[in-house]
Design an enzyme around this catalytic site. Structure first.
Site, mmCIF file in Angstrom:
data_model
loop_
_atom_site.group_PDB
_atom_site.id
_atom_site.type_symbol
_atom_site.label_atom_id
_atom_site.label_comp_id
_atom_site.label_asym_id
_atom_site.label_seq_id
_atom_site.Cartn_x
_atom_site.Cartn_y
_atom_site.Cartn_z
ATOM 1 N N LYS A 18 0.859 -1.201 0.000
ATOM 2 C CA LYS A 18 0.000 0.000 0.000
ATOM 3 C C LYS A 18 0.884 1.236 0.000
ATOM 4 C CE LYS A 18 0.846 1.327 4.524
ATOM 5 N NZ LYS A 18 1.647 2.476 4.937
ATOM 6 N N ASP A 153 -2.067 -1.695 10.560
ATOM 7 C CA ASP A 153 -2.392 -1.623 9.129
ATOM 8 C C ASP A 153 -3.133 -2.861 8.632
ATOM 9 O OD1 ASP A 153 -1.200 0.832 8.904
ATOM 10 O OD2 ASP A 153 0.654 0.080 7.991
HETATM 11 O O1 C5P Z 1 0.391 -1.472 15.197
HETATM 12 P P1 C5P Z 1 1.818 -1.416 14.709
HETATM 13 O O2 C5P Z 1 2.641 -2.535 15.279
HETATM 14 O O3 C5P Z 1 1.916 -1.311 13.245
HETATM 15 O O4 C5P Z 1 2.400 -0.055 15.277
HETATM 16 C C1 C5P Z 1 3.773 0.149 15.436
HETATM 17 C C2 C5P Z 1 4.003 1.360 16.332
HETATM 18 O O5 C5P Z 1 3.671 2.551 15.622
HETATM 19 C C3 C5P Z 1 3.154 1.398 17.577
HETATM 20 O O6 C5P Z 1 3.761 0.725 18.645
HETATM 21 C C4 C5P Z 1 3.065 2.890 17.848
HETATM 22 O O7 C5P Z 1 4.237 3.333 18.472
HETATM 23 C C5 C5P Z 1 3.040 3.495 16.459
HETATM 24 N N1 C5P Z 1 1.686 3.764 15.966
HETATM 25 C C6 C5P Z 1 0.948 4.808 16.499
HETATM 26 N N2 C5P Z 1 -0.305 5.071 16.027
HETATM 27 C C7 C5P Z 1 -0.835 4.330 15.026
HETATM 28 C C8 C5P Z 1 -0.100 3.272 14.450
HETATM 29 C C9 C5P Z 1 1.159 3.009 14.943
HETATM 30 O O8 C5P Z 1 1.415 5.504 17.411
HETATM 31 N N3 C5P Z 1 -2.059 4.613 14.566
#
Ligand code: C5P
Length: 341
Positions: A18, A153
């Protein structure tokens, strides 16, 4: 429900990349994540995942072909299978969830802001349900909650009911609120340039949070406007006409540049060489440039590779940037077109 006598069949899935055409960060939430307003579009560029009945070890296994994706235990493919198994649960009447052997052919650059790991995780989750004959075992709400537990995501890639349906969407909340839109009604080309620097998503959000409590409202306005336009569809030419505005519609742009200072120089050099706007996907480090067609994106890729070779575009980090030409996948057609003869 599954038929206990049914032979488990290998399942194949394409896991698309994406890009974020916009990414507004609205503020930090009590759970530490950030609320977003972002337009996601899927690309033709995709990883390939196959799931087959597992070996005798009784544990799920994963073999990765292509670039190093880091420790296998952290791979979202194994986490996707585990999340599907946990969501189904165990007990009488529940489908059996025997171990699966996964093979992943990586084509999407790793940790690049292109959602490759999340897409693999979504494909594994969805594919595991199919391999177990358990497609109907989860209602939409449990499916979405399980998907969000794999990563922010992942709900986007699971689409509305099936991975094959992943299309352009307005993504809100932490990533769990996915509103499908008609999207782009053509197939614009896109050039992806991924510098070989580590830009960890948590680091970019942490720098963002340390410097600002929320993005400046202009990115949100651009994102809302684009999402509105995409609800009825936007032509490839219409998208290209907006490229200049979209290329700066990412609230994480400045923070990514602080985490990886060389990124700013690469972006400037790309703009100079291509004479087009250059945006950042997600928290980076992938930089994108839009073209009316894939052929034009491929010509631009040739120009960029030459500019990297002669130093006009700097190679930061672990080597020359990866350069890939792809296509934004065509959006859904409006409902009234779908029913016309
Ligand atoms: O959910 P994911 O593992 O992809 O997120 C990685 C990191 O990115 C999270 O631990 C957070 O620090 C940050 N994040 C965030 N807000 C989001 C997505 C991700 O702060 N909407």
């Amino acid at each position: 429900m599954s038929d206990p006598g049914r032979q488990l069949m290998p399942v194949l899935r394409l896991a698309p990349a994406k890009v974020n055409l916009t990414l507004a960060v609205l503020g930090r939430r009590p759970d530490g994540f950030h609320d977003l307003h972002s337009v996601f579009v899927p690309l033709e560029l995709a990883d390939r995942l196959s799931l087959a009945p597992g070996g005798s070890s009784g544990e799920d296994s994963l073999h990765v072909e292509g670039p190093d994706t880091g420790p296998l235990a952290d791979n979202l493919v194994l986490r996707g299978i585990a999340a599907a198994r946990a969501a189904i649960g165990a007990g009488p009447g529940r489908p059996a969830t025997p171990a699966l052997a996964a093979r992943l052919e990586k084509h999407i650059p790793v940790a690049a802001g292109l959602g490759g790991g999340s897409s693999d995780g979504a494909a594994a989750f969805d594919g595991a349900l199919e391999a177990w004959g358990a497609e109907g075992a989860l209602d939409e709400d449990r499916r979405r909650r399980a998907a969000a537990s794999i990563g922010s995501d992942v709900p986007f890639f699971l689409g509305a009911g099936s991975i094959a349906a992943a299309g352009a969407a307005l993504v809100q909340g932490r990533g769990e609120r996915v509103l499908p839109v008609v999207g782009i009604t053509g197939e614009p080309g896109i050039l992806l340039v991924t510098p070989q620097v580590a830009v960890r998503t948590p680091d970019v959000f942490a720098v963002f949070a340390g410097t600002q409590v929320s993005g400046d409202g202009s990115v949100r306005m651009t994102s809302e406007h684009l999402a509105q336009e995409l609800t009825s569809g936007l032509s490839a030419d219409g998208l290209i006409a907006r490229a200049g505005v979209l290329a700066v519609a990412n609230d994480l742009l400045a923070a990514a540049g602080l985490v990886a200072p060389g990124l700013v120089a690469v972006r400037r050099a790309l703009m100079r060489v291509l004479k087009r706007p250059v945006g950042l996907s997600g928290s980076g480090p992938t930089l994108w440039t839009l073209y009316p067609s894939r052929t034009e994106a491929e010509s631009a890729a040739t120009v960029v590779r030459a500019a990297i070779a002669d130093g006009a575009i700097p190679s930061i980090g672990d080597g020359p940037p990866a350069v890939i030409a792809s296509t934004i996948r065509a959006g859904r057609r409006p409902a009234h077109e779908e029913v016309s003869p």
